[in-house]
Design a protein around this motif. Sequence first.
Motif, PDB file in Angstrom:
ATOM      1  N   VAL A 125      -0.272 -12.048  52.644  1.00 32.72           N
ATOM      2  CA  VAL A 125       0.809 -11.931  53.631  1.00 32.72           C
ATOM      3  C   VAL A 125       0.472 -12.745  54.874  1.00 32.72           C
ATOM      4  O   VAL A 125       1.315 -13.458  55.417  1.00 32.72           O
ATOM      5  N   LYS A 126      -0.785 -12.661  55.329  1.00 32.53           N
ATOM      6  CA  LYS A 126      -1.208 -13.406  56.513  1.00 32.53           C
ATOM      7  C   LYS A 126      -1.058 -14.912  56.291  1.00 32.53           C
ATOM      8  O   LYS A 126      -0.519 -15.623  57.142  1.00 32.53           O
ATOM      9  N   ASP A 127      -1.517 -15.408  55.130  1.00 27.98           N
ATOM     10  CA  ASP A 127      -1.391 -16.837  54.830  1.00 27.98           C
ATOM     11  C   ASP A 127       0.072 -17.267  54.782  1.00 27.98           C
ATOM     12  O   ASP A 127       0.431 -18.327  55.295  1.00 27.98           O
ATOM     13  N   PHE A 128       0.903 -16.440  54.164  1.00 24.47           N
ATOM     14  CA  PHE A 128       2.329 -16.751  54.077  1.00 24.47           C
ATOM     15  C   PHE A 128       2.957 -16.834  55.468  1.00 24.47           C
ATOM     16  O   PHE A 128       3.679 -17.777  55.784  1.00 24.47           O
ATOM     17  N   GLN A 129       2.643 -15.867  56.312  1.00 24.36           N
ATOM     18  CA  GLN A 129       3.194 -15.857  57.668  1.00 24.36           C
ATOM     19  C   GLN A 129       2.687 -17.053  58.475  1.00 24.36           C
ATOM     20  O   GLN A 129       3.441 -17.665  59.231  1.00 24.36           O
ATOM     21  N   GLN A 130       1.429 -17.396  58.303  1.00 22.24           N
ATOM     22  CA  GLN A 130       0.888 -18.555  59.015  1.00 22.24           C
ATOM     23  C   GLN A 130       1.556 -19.841  58.556  1.00 22.24           C
ATOM     24  O   GLN A 130       1.812 -20.732  59.371  1.00 22.24           O
ATOM     25  N   ASP A 131       1.841 -19.951  57.261  1.00 24.81           N
ATOM     26  CA  ASP A 131       2.536 -21.135  56.753  1.00 24.81           C
ATOM     27  C   ASP A 131       3.920 -21.252  57.382  1.00 24.81           C
ATOM     28  O   ASP A 131       4.340 -22.342  57.779  1.00 24.81           O
ATOM     29  N   LEU A 136      -0.364 -15.447  69.973  1.00 25.37           N
ATOM     30  CA  LEU A 136      -1.330 -14.917  69.012  1.00 25.37           C
ATOM     31  C   LEU A 136      -2.753 -15.036  69.532  1.00 25.37           C
ATOM     32  O   LEU A 136      -3.038 -15.864  70.390  1.00 25.37           O
ATOM     33  N   PRO A 137      -3.670 -14.231  68.978  1.00 25.74           N
ATOM     34  CA  PRO A 137      -5.083 -14.377  69.349  1.00 25.74           C
ATOM     35  C   PRO A 137      -5.586 -15.781  69.002  1.00 25.74           C
ATOM     36  O   PRO A 137      -5.054 -16.435  68.096  1.00 25.74           O
ATOM     37  N   LYS A 138      -6.607 -16.220  69.715  1.00 28.63           N
ATOM     38  CA  LYS A 138      -7.100 -17.595  69.553  1.00 28.63           C
ATOM     39  C   LYS A 138      -7.501 -17.914  68.116  1.00 28.63           C
ATOM     40  O   LYS A 138      -7.230 -19.008  67.625  1.00 28.63           O
ATOM     41  N   THR A 139      -8.143 -16.968  67.434  1.00 25.03           N
ATOM     42  CA  THR A 139      -8.595 -17.250  66.065  1.00 25.03           C
ATOM     43  C   THR A 139      -7.416 -17.521  65.138  1.00 25.03           C
ATOM     44  O   THR A 139      -7.462 -18.455  64.332  1.00 25.03           O
ATOM     45  N   LEU A 140      -6.356 -16.742  65.267  1.00 26.35           N
ATOM     46  CA  LEU A 140      -5.176 -16.969  64.433  1.00 26.35           C
ATOM     47  C   LEU A 140      -4.463 -18.257  64.822  1.00 26.35           C
ATOM     48  O   LEU A 140      -3.978 -18.995  63.965  1.00 26.35           O
ATOM     49  N   ALA A 141      -4.397 -18.536  66.129  1.00 21.27           N
ATOM     50  CA  ALA A 141      -3.758 -19.768  66.590  1.00 21.27           C
ATOM     51  C   ALA A 141      -4.503 -20.991  66.056  1.00 21.27           C
ATOM     52  O   ALA A 141      -3.877 -21.982  65.659  1.00 21.27           O
ATOM     53  N   LYS A 142      -5.832 -20.909  65.997  1.00 21.40           N
ATOM     54  CA  LYS A 142      -6.627 -22.021  65.453  1.00 21.40           C
ATOM     55  C   LYS A 142      -6.346 -22.212  63.963  1.00 21.40           C
ATOM     56  O   LYS A 142      -6.240 -23.338  63.477  1.00 21.40           O
ATOM     57  N   LYS A 187      -3.568 -25.372  59.681  1.00 18.17           N
ATOM     58  CA  LYS A 187      -2.539 -25.460  58.640  1.00 18.17           C
ATOM     59  C   LYS A 187      -1.493 -26.521  58.993  1.00 18.17           C
ATOM     60  O   LYS A 187      -1.053 -27.288  58.152  1.00 18.17           O
ATOM     61  N   LYS A 188      -1.111 -26.533  60.275  1.00 17.73           N
ATOM     62  CA  LYS A 188      -0.124 -27.503  60.740  1.00 17.73           C
ATOM     63  C   LYS A 188      -0.662 -28.925  60.578  1.00 17.73           C
ATOM     64  O   LYS A 188       0.042 -29.816  60.099  1.00 17.73           O
ATOM     65  N   LYS A 189      -1.912 -29.117  60.936  1.00 20.67           N
ATOM     66  CA  LYS A 189      -2.546 -30.435  60.809  1.00 20.67           C
ATOM     67  C   LYS A 189      -2.570 -30.878  59.347  1.00 20.67           C
ATOM     68  O   LYS A 189      -2.248 -32.024  59.035  1.00 20.67           O
ATOM     69  N   ASN A 190      -2.905 -29.951  58.453  1.00 25.46           N
ATOM     70  CA  ASN A 190      -2.939 -30.284  57.024  1.00 25.46           C
ATOM     71  C   ASN A 190      -1.544 -30.591  56.488  1.00 25.46           C
ATOM     72  O   ASN A 190      -1.382 -31.500  55.668  1.00 25.46           O
ATOM     73  N   LEU A 191      -0.555 -29.841  56.938  1.00 24.52           N
ATOM     74  CA  LEU A 191       0.833 -30.123  56.518  1.00 24.52           C
ATOM     75  C   LEU A 191       1.268 -31.509  56.964  1.00 24.52           C
ATOM     76  O   LEU A 191       1.901 -32.258  56.210  1.00 24.52           O
ATOM     77  N   LEU A 192       0.960 -31.854  58.210  1.00 22.70           N
ATOM     78  CA  LEU A 192       1.342 -33.174  58.725  1.00 22.70           C
ATOM     79  C   LEU A 192       0.601 -34.282  57.994  1.00 22.70           C
ATOM     80  O   LEU A 192       1.164 -35.347  57.732  1.00 22.70           O
ATOM     81  N   LYS A 193      -0.656 -34.030  57.654  1.00 17.92           N
ATOM     82  CA  LYS A 193      -1.444 -35.028  56.939  1.00 17.92           C
ATOM     83  C   LYS A 193      -0.864 -35.266  55.544  1.00 17.92           C
ATOM     84  O   LYS A 193      -0.797 -36.394  55.074  1.00 17.92           O
ATOM     85  N   GLN A 194      -0.406 -34.188  54.897  1.00 19.87           N
ATOM     86  CA  GLN A 194       0.139 -34.300  53.545  1.00 19.87           C
ATOM     87  C   GLN A 194       1.490 -34.996  53.522  1.00 19.87           C
ATOM     88  O   GLN A 194       1.792 -35.774  52.633  1.00 19.87           O
TER      89      GLN A 194
END
Length: 130
Positions: free
Chosen positions: A63-69, A87-93, A98-105
Motif C-alpha cells: 500500500v505504501k509503495d502504491f501511494q508513493q507511486d 510528509l516526513p523527510k524519509t518518506l519525501a526522500k 521514485k520520481k527521479k526513476n520515473l523521469l529517467k525511464q
Amino acid sequence: MVVDQIQNGQITTNFASNKYDIPRTTITYWLRKYSTLVQQNTGMSKLDEIKKLKERIEQLEFVKDFQQDIIADMEIITGVDMSKKSLPKTLAKEIALKKKNLLKQSGSMDVLGLVNKPITKDLKRNKSKK
C-alpha cells in the motif's frame, strides 16, 4: 508475581530463584504453564502470530509503495512537491527517488503529463550536425 516480573524483563530466572528462594525448575515450570495458558486464551501460537504480522507488514508495504507511486506521478504532472511539504523527510526522500526513476525511464513530462522525449528524427539531425 515472579512469573510476571520475569516475563516483563524486570528480573532473570536465576535472580528470582536466589531472591525468593525458589528452585529454578519450579520457576521454569510455572513460566511454561503460564505461557501455555496465555496461548490458549489468545488462541494463537507465537509462530502463527509472527506469520500473521509478517503478512500484514507485506500488505502495508505494498500500500505504501502504491501511494508513493501515485504521489510521485502527481508531483511530476502538477510540478508541485507535495511530499516535501506534508510528509516526513524519509518518506519525501523515497518519493523523490521514485520520481527521479520515473523521469529517467520516460523522459521529462510537462504540466499536462505529456512526455517530452526527443523525437528520433531530432536525435539524428543533432548527430549529423556534429
